[in-house]
Motif scaffolding. Structure first.
Motif, PDB file in Angstrom:
ATOM      1  N   ARG A   4       0.812  -1.218   0.000  1.00  0.00           N
ATOM      2  CA  ARG A   4       0.000   0.000   0.000  1.00  0.00           C
ATOM      3  C   ARG A   4       0.845   1.267   0.000  1.00  0.00           C
ATOM      4  NH1 ARG A   4      -5.153  -0.956   3.821  1.00  0.00           N
ATOM      5  NH2 ARG A   4      -4.067   0.689   4.895  1.00  0.00           N
ATOM      6  N   PRO A   8      -3.265   1.501  -6.139  1.00  0.00           N
ATOM      7  CA  PRO A   8      -3.476   0.885  -7.448  1.00  0.00           C
ATOM      8  C   PRO A   8      -4.412   1.726  -8.311  1.00  0.00           C
ATOM      9  CG  PRO A   8      -4.829  -0.193  -5.815  1.00  0.00           C
ATOM     10  CD  PRO A   8      -3.972   0.802  -5.079  1.00  0.00           C
ATOM     11  N   SER A  10      -6.149   0.158 -10.582  1.00  0.00           N
ATOM     12  CA  SER A  10      -7.263  -0.785 -10.687  1.00  0.00           C
ATOM     13  C   SER A  10      -6.811  -2.112 -10.101  1.00  0.00           C
ATOM     14  CB  SER A  10      -7.692  -0.976 -12.144  1.00  0.00           C
ATOM     15  OG  SER A  10      -6.660  -1.571 -12.896  1.00  0.00           O
ATOM     16  N   ASP A  12      -6.829  -5.583  -7.468  1.00  0.00           N
ATOM     17  CA  ASP A  12      -6.600  -5.888  -6.061  1.00  0.00           C
ATOM     18  C   ASP A  12      -5.597  -7.035  -6.004  1.00  0.00           C
ATOM     19  OD1 ASP A  12      -6.794  -6.076  -3.308  1.00  0.00           O
ATOM     20  OD2 ASP A  12      -8.899  -6.661  -3.267  1.00  0.00           O
ATOM     21  N   ALA A  14      -4.489 -10.381  -3.241  1.00  0.00           N
ATOM     22  CA  ALA A  14      -4.879 -11.091  -2.029  1.00  0.00           C
ATOM     23  C   ALA A  14      -3.690 -11.891  -1.519  1.00  0.00           C
ATOM     24  CB  ALA A  14      -6.053 -12.010  -2.302  1.00  0.00           C
ATOM     25  N   SER A  19      -7.780  -9.503   1.018  1.00  0.00           N
ATOM     26  CA  SER A  19      -7.536  -8.380   0.121  1.00  0.00           C
ATOM     27  C   SER A  19      -6.617  -7.358   0.772  1.00  0.00           C
ATOM     28  CB  SER A  19      -8.861  -7.696  -0.220  1.00  0.00           C
ATOM     29  OG  SER A  19      -8.651  -6.398  -0.733  1.00  0.00           O
ATOM     30  N   LEU A  21      -6.567  -4.382  -0.145  1.00  0.00           N
ATOM     31  CA  LEU A  21      -7.316  -3.124  -0.144  1.00  0.00           C
ATOM     32  C   LEU A  21      -8.348  -3.062   0.972  1.00  0.00           C
ATOM     33  CD1 LEU A  21      -7.915  -2.646  -3.980  1.00  0.00           C
ATOM     34  CD2 LEU A  21      -6.149  -1.626  -2.536  1.00  0.00           C
ATOM     35  N   THR A  22      -9.024  -4.158   1.221  1.00  0.00           N
ATOM     36  CA  THR A  22     -10.116  -4.122   2.192  1.00  0.00           C
ATOM     37  C   THR A  22      -9.809  -4.830   3.512  1.00  0.00           C
ATOM     38  OG1 THR A  22     -11.125  -6.114   1.239  1.00  0.00           O
ATOM     39  CG2 THR A  22     -11.857  -3.965   0.370  1.00  0.00           C
TER      40      THR A  22
END
Length: 95
Positions: A4, A8, A10, A12, A14, A19, A21-22
């Motif tokens: 991070r 990005p 676009s 993701d 894992a 993820s 991102l989440t």
């Protein structure tokens, strides 16, 4: 993107099904980062360096025994207490 440091445009990624991102905290538990330039070289002996990273990486069992075995295996036991200019003594990628 995985760490991070860069957002990005676009997509993701894992790690272990989590993820970045989440669910970054869960994903980060599977993530390890090794800098090419180690700022601890001049401050730690070979033994102390391996003990530190053994504890950080949660090496199972007795870290001191694992460190001693590792130093013997990679033929660096004679440097276990050395604390000077390890970057000049230990080849890159070995320690």
């Amino acid at each position: 993107m995985v760490t991070r440091a860069v957002a990005p445009t676009s997509g993701d990624a894992a790690l272990g099904g989590a993820s970045v991102l989440t669910r970054f905290p869960a994903a980060a538990r599977r993530l390890g980062v090794v800098n090419q330039q180690n700022t601890l070289w001049d401050a730690l002996s070979c033994r102390a360096h391996l003990e530190l990273f053994g504890r950080l990486r949660l090496v199972p069992g007795k870290v001191a025994e694992a460190v001693a075995e590792t130093l013997e295996r990679v033929e660096l036991a004679q440097l276990r207490a050395a604390q000077v200019e390890l970057t000049h003594v230990v080849p890159e990628g070995v320690a």
